[in-house]
Design a protein around this motif. Sequence first.
Motif, PDB file in Angstrom:
ATOM      1  N   GLY A  67      15.477  -1.707  10.287  1.00  0.00           N
ATOM      2  CA  GLY A  67      16.390  -0.574  10.083  1.00  0.00           C
ATOM      3  C   GLY A  67      17.618  -0.616  10.970  1.00  0.00           C
TER       4      GLY A  67
ATOM      5  N   PHE B  99      17.057   2.607  14.558  1.00  0.00           N
ATOM      6  CA  PHE B  99      15.763   2.830  15.195  1.00  0.00           C
ATOM      7  C   PHE B  99      15.638   2.113  16.542  1.00  0.00           C
TER       8      PHE B  99
ATOM      9  N   GLY C  58       5.333  -1.455   3.180  1.00  0.00           N
ATOM     10  CA  GLY C  58       6.500  -1.999   3.875  1.00  0.00           C
ATOM     11  C   GLY C  58       6.630  -1.289   5.208  1.00  0.00           C
TER      12      GLY C  58
ATOM     13  N   GLN D 114       5.169  -9.183   6.525  1.00  0.00           N
ATOM     14  CA  GLN D 114       5.555  -9.944   7.720  1.00  0.00           C
ATOM     15  C   GLN D 114       4.385  -9.951   8.705  1.00  0.00           C
TER      16      GLN D 114
ATOM     17  N   ASN E  32       8.985 -11.889  -1.027  1.00  0.00           N
ATOM     18  CA  ASN E  32      10.208 -11.079  -1.103  1.00  0.00           C
ATOM     19  C   ASN E  32      11.295 -12.021  -0.602  1.00  0.00           C
TER      20      ASN E  32
ATOM     21  N   TYR F  36      12.360 -11.185   3.150  1.00  0.00           N
ATOM     22  CA  TYR F  36      11.419 -11.098   4.271  1.00  0.00           C
ATOM     23  C   TYR F  36      10.303 -12.130   4.244  1.00  0.00           C
TER      24      TYR F  36
ATOM     25  N   VAL G 209      12.419   0.141   1.488  1.00  0.00           N
ATOM     26  CA  VAL G 209      11.738  -1.027   0.918  1.00  0.00           C
ATOM     27  C   VAL G 209      12.408  -1.395  -0.416  1.00  0.00           C
TER      28      VAL G 209
HETATM   29  C1  SAM Z   1      13.888  -2.320   6.219  1.00  0.00           C
HETATM   30  S1  SAM Z   1      12.215  -2.581   6.534  1.00  0.00           S
HETATM   31  C2  SAM Z   1      11.583  -0.903   6.645  1.00  0.00           C
HETATM   32  C3  SAM Z   1      10.362  -0.786   7.564  1.00  0.00           C
HETATM   33  C4  SAM Z   1       9.738   0.601   7.630  1.00  0.00           C
HETATM   34  N1  SAM Z   1       9.431   1.119   6.306  1.00  0.00           N
HETATM   35  C5  SAM Z   1      10.614   1.580   8.397  1.00  0.00           C
HETATM   36  O1  SAM Z   1      11.194   2.460   7.768  1.00  0.00           O
HETATM   37  O2  SAM Z   1      10.696   1.450   9.617  1.00  0.00           O
HETATM   38  C6  SAM Z   1      11.548  -3.139   4.976  1.00  0.00           C
HETATM   39  C7  SAM Z   1      10.098  -3.621   5.102  1.00  0.00           C
HETATM   40  O3  SAM Z   1       9.547  -3.821   3.802  1.00  0.00           O
HETATM   41  C8  SAM Z   1       8.694  -4.945   3.860  1.00  0.00           C
HETATM   42  N2  SAM Z   1       8.472  -5.437   2.493  1.00  0.00           N
HETATM   43  C9  SAM Z   1       9.376  -5.978   1.640  1.00  0.00           C
HETATM   44  N3  SAM Z   1       8.772  -6.318   0.474  1.00  0.00           N
HETATM   45  C10 SAM Z   1       7.465  -5.955   0.591  1.00  0.00           C
HETATM   46  C11 SAM Z   1       6.329  -6.044  -0.274  1.00  0.00           C
HETATM   47  N4  SAM Z   1       6.415  -6.587  -1.485  1.00  0.00           N
HETATM   48  N5  SAM Z   1       5.127  -5.568   0.184  1.00  0.00           N
HETATM   49  C12 SAM Z   1       5.031  -5.027   1.418  1.00  0.00           C
HETATM   50  N6  SAM Z   1       6.072  -4.938   2.283  1.00  0.00           N
HETATM   51  C13 SAM Z   1       7.269  -5.395   1.869  1.00  0.00           C
HETATM   52  C14 SAM Z   1       9.454  -5.898   4.774  1.00  0.00           C
HETATM   53  O4  SAM Z   1       8.647  -6.904   5.299  1.00  0.00           O
HETATM   54  C15 SAM Z   1       9.976  -4.930   5.840  1.00  0.00           C
HETATM   55  O5  SAM Z   1       9.081  -4.804   6.917  1.00  0.00           O
END
Ligand code: SAM
Length: 230
Positions: free
Chosen positions: A18, A22, A55, A81, A106, A109, A134
């Motif tokens: 983010g 954050f 996510g 991740q 993805n 990521y 996400v």
């Molecule tokens: C910008 S970050 C947001 C993290 C958290 N939701 C927050 O608000 O602090 C996006 C997250 O989505 C995860 N992500 C992306 N595609 C995903 C999927 N198909 N399944 C699970 N996680 C996923 C990424 O690894 C990353 O950690």
Amino acid sequence: MLKRGKKTPLPPGKYRMGGKHFKNDKAFIKTAVGDVQRLEKYCGLNTSSSLLDWGCGAGRLAVGVSEHFGQIRDYHGVDIQAELIDWANENLAGPGFRFTHVNVSNERYNPDGSPERTLATDPGTVDVFYAYSVFSHMNDEDTQAYLKLIEESLSTHGRAFMTCFVEEDVAGWEENPEGYGPLDWKGRLHCTRFARWHFEDHVNAARLAVDRFEYGQETDGQSLYVLRKR
Ligand SMILES: C[S@@+](CC[C@H](N)C(=O)[O-])C[C@H]1O[C@@H](n2cnc3c(N)ncnc32)[C@H](O)[C@@H]1O
């Protein structure tokens, strides 16, 4: 309760997703608690709920759940991740708090992950689904497919809270739209933007309905959706 002495452990800066939003500890906790309060108000989250944080990154929302409720029946964080989930498992997992790594692809990521999509949960078991920033990093095909999985995962009165970039008069789906938003988008899926009609077509096709829509007030100008089963 989370494993903690006097304070909930906070993920180190390098594990905080983010961008600048954050980085500061106080802001990090405040946004997390604020989101938990919104889940309480908009989605009925309470101490008996099962909450899927899809996510979850290194568990920002888990920190909010711990600060606000102490513990709920089931907080489940899922992310692609491994390093972030390892950190969360070592520092935040405990009674009522669990984390699962899924090796799913993805382009941003986890480009080498499996194309087999999963939310790592059983159908009909999720009272509150949360996906913050996400769908702002997701291709159109995945978005459509994951909305269907979200519908299946929800319990009868379940709600799904999610953020994404949506605008009225734009192409259906676009990657890193030039001149849009506060950042200079770099690399795959840094910013994915939907036309509102297009995102809501996916919502309808997934047999979900829009319970609440708030335009442009989330991180970097994302909008908020709360969805329910139709
Ligand atoms: C910008 S970050 C947001 C993290 C958290 N939701 C927050 O608000 O602090 C996006 C997250 O989505 C995860 N992500 C992306 N595609 C995903 C999927 N198909 N399944 C699970 N996680 C996923 C990424 O690894 C990353 O950690």
